[in-house]
Design a protein around this motif. Structure first.
Motif, PDB file in Angstrom:
ATOM      1  N   GLU A  10       5.432   8.204  -5.775  1.00 53.61           N
ATOM      2  CA  GLU A  10       4.863   7.558  -4.598  1.00 53.61           C
ATOM      3  C   GLU A  10       5.840   6.560  -3.993  1.00 53.61           C
ATOM      4  O   GLU A  10       6.587   5.889  -4.717  1.00 53.61           O
ATOM      5  CB  GLU A  10       3.566   6.835  -4.968  1.00 53.61           C
ATOM      6  CG  GLU A  10       2.482   7.790  -5.406  1.00 53.61           C
ATOM      7  CD  GLU A  10       1.213   7.070  -5.804  1.00 53.61           C
ATOM      8  OE1 GLU A  10       0.136   7.575  -5.448  1.00 53.61           O
ATOM      9  OE2 GLU A  10       1.303   6.014  -6.461  1.00 53.61           O
TER      10      GLU A  10
ATOM     11  N   GLN B 105       0.843  -1.196   0.000  1.00 55.66           N
ATOM     12  CA  GLN B 105       0.000   0.000   0.000  1.00 55.66           C
ATOM     13  C   GLN B 105       0.879   1.246   0.000  1.00 55.66           C
ATOM     14  O   GLN B 105       1.809   1.360   0.770  1.00 55.66           O
ATOM     15  CB  GLN B 105      -0.909   0.009   1.218  1.00 55.66           C
ATOM     16  CG  GLN B 105      -1.644   1.306   1.352  1.00 55.66           C
ATOM     17  CD  GLN B 105      -2.947   1.128   2.084  1.00 55.66           C
ATOM     18  OE1 GLN B 105      -3.407   0.030   2.300  1.00 55.66           O
ATOM     19  NE2 GLN B 105      -3.539   2.225   2.455  1.00 55.66           N
ATOM     20  N   VAL B 106       0.564   2.192  -0.877  1.00 60.54           N
ATOM     21  CA  VAL B 106       1.318   3.440  -0.981  1.00 60.54           C
ATOM     22  C   VAL B 106       0.856   4.382   0.123  1.00 60.54           C
ATOM     23  O   VAL B 106      -0.329   4.561   0.343  1.00 60.54           O
ATOM     24  CB  VAL B 106       1.107   4.086  -2.367  1.00 60.54           C
ATOM     25  CG1 VAL B 106       1.739   5.446  -2.431  1.00 60.54           C
ATOM     26  CG2 VAL B 106       1.659   3.183  -3.444  1.00 60.54           C
ATOM     27  N   SER B 107       1.830   4.960   0.838  1.00 62.32           N
ATOM     28  CA  SER B 107       1.440   5.826   1.946  1.00 62.32           C
ATOM     29  C   SER B 107       1.946   7.250   1.803  1.00 62.32           C
ATOM     30  O   SER B 107       1.435   8.141   2.454  1.00 62.32           O
ATOM     31  CB  SER B 107       1.949   5.236   3.264  1.00 62.32           C
ATOM     32  OG  SER B 107       3.355   5.201   3.271  1.00 62.32           O
TER      33      SER B 107
ATOM     34  N   ASP C  60      11.327   6.374   3.248  1.00 63.54           N
ATOM     35  CA  ASP C  60      11.866   6.358   1.881  1.00 63.54           C
ATOM     36  C   ASP C  60      11.594   7.678   1.169  1.00 63.54           C
ATOM     37  O   ASP C  60      12.449   8.203   0.450  1.00 63.54           O
ATOM     38  CB  ASP C  60      11.267   5.203   1.070  1.00 63.54           C
ATOM     39  CG  ASP C  60      11.811   3.844   1.485  1.00 63.54           C
ATOM     40  OD1 ASP C  60      12.812   3.797   2.228  1.00 63.54           O
ATOM     41  OD2 ASP C  60      11.222   2.833   1.062  1.00 63.54           O
TER      42      ASP C  60
ATOM     43  N   LYS D 196      13.671   4.141  -4.975  1.00 62.64           N
ATOM     44  CA  LYS D 196      12.794   3.377  -4.081  1.00 62.64           C
ATOM     45  C   LYS D 196      11.316   3.682  -4.301  1.00 62.64           C
ATOM     46  O   LYS D 196      10.462   3.192  -3.565  1.00 62.64           O
ATOM     47  CB  LYS D 196      13.157   3.645  -2.622  1.00 62.64           C
ATOM     48  CG  LYS D 196      14.492   3.051  -2.231  1.00 62.64           C
ATOM     49  CD  LYS D 196      14.722   3.156  -0.749  1.00 62.64           C
ATOM     50  CE  LYS D 196      16.020   2.486  -0.365  1.00 62.64           C
ATOM     51  NZ  LYS D 196      16.245   2.514   1.075  1.00 62.64           N
ATOM     52  N   SER D 197      11.005   4.445  -5.325  1.00 61.41           N
ATOM     53  CA  SER D 197       9.599   4.778  -5.580  1.00 61.41           C
ATOM     54  C   SER D 197       8.849   3.558  -6.100  1.00 61.41           C
ATOM     55  O   SER D 197       9.431   2.676  -6.722  1.00 61.41           O
ATOM     56  CB  SER D 197       9.492   5.927  -6.572  1.00 61.41           C
ATOM     57  OG  SER D 197      10.001   5.537  -7.832  1.00 61.41           O
ATOM     58  N   VAL D 198       7.557   3.526  -5.829  1.00 64.56           N
ATOM     59  CA  VAL D 198       6.722   2.431  -6.329  1.00 64.56           C
ATOM     60  C   VAL D 198       5.947   2.840  -7.575  1.00 64.56           C
ATOM     61  O   VAL D 198       5.506   1.996  -8.339  1.00 64.56           O
ATOM     62  CB  VAL D 198       5.753   1.902  -5.242  1.00 64.56           C
ATOM     63  CG1 VAL D 198       6.538   1.263  -4.119  1.00 64.56           C
ATOM     64  CG2 VAL D 198       4.846   2.978  -4.721  1.00 64.56           C
TER      65      VAL D 198
ATOM     66  N   GLU E  69       6.404   3.581  -0.582  1.00 62.04           N
ATOM     67  CA  GLU E  69       5.705   2.691   0.343  1.00 62.04           C
ATOM     68  C   GLU E  69       5.657   3.249   1.759  1.00 62.04           C
ATOM     69  O   GLU E  69       4.734   2.962   2.504  1.00 62.04           O
ATOM     70  CB  GLU E  69       6.363   1.317   0.367  1.00 62.04           C
ATOM     71  CG  GLU E  69       6.069   0.495  -0.853  1.00 62.04           C
ATOM     72  CD  GLU E  69       6.619  -0.910  -0.756  1.00 62.04           C
ATOM     73  OE1 GLU E  69       7.099  -1.303   0.328  1.00 62.04           O
ATOM     74  OE2 GLU E  69       6.572  -1.609  -1.776  1.00 62.04           O
ATOM     75  N   ASN E  70       6.682   4.022   2.126  1.00 68.79           N
ATOM     76  CA  ASN E  70       6.695   4.536   3.501  1.00 68.79           C
ATOM     77  C   ASN E  70       7.299   5.935   3.550  1.00 68.79           C
ATOM     78  O   ASN E  70       7.961   6.380   2.610  1.00 68.79           O
ATOM     79  CB  ASN E  70       7.448   3.583   4.444  1.00 68.79           C
ATOM     80  CG  ASN E  70       8.881   3.388   4.019  1.00 68.79           C
ATOM     81  OD1 ASN E  70       9.680   4.305   4.085  1.00 68.79           O
ATOM     82  ND2 ASN E  70       9.220   2.181   3.578  1.00 68.79           N
TER      83      ASN E  70
END
Length: 80
Positions: free
Chosen positions: A48, A1-3, A54, A26-28, A50-51
């Motif tokens: 975007e 889940q992208v946060s 990052d 490290k982007s999603v 993940e946390n």
């Protein structure tokens, strides 16, 4: 889940979403905002992560960095 999402401004008009995603390792996902009529980049996009760590690390590392002759301006994107 992208946060966490970053707003990246001052992008060269030639930068693609794939190039933007690779720039922020490290982007999603990444998205370039286009002019709806011309389909040409408006010079900014979103990346975007993940946390939050990052995203913060990427913002600190990439702020003001040159990408194809333009210095990126990065900030946290507002959540909807």
């Amino acid at each position: 889940q992208v946060s966490t999402c970053l707003l990246v401004k001052q992008l060269p008009f030639s930068v693609t979403k794939d190039r933007l995603k690779k720039t922020f390792m490290k982007s999603v996902s990444a998205r370039i905002v286009l002019n709806p009529e011309t389909k040409i980049s408006r010079g900014f996009g979103f990346v975007e992560f993940e946390n939050e760590k990052d995203a913060t690390d990427a913002m600190n590392a990439m702020q003001g960095r040159d990408l194809d002759g333009r210095k990126m301006v990065i900030s946290a994107a507002l959540k909807k």
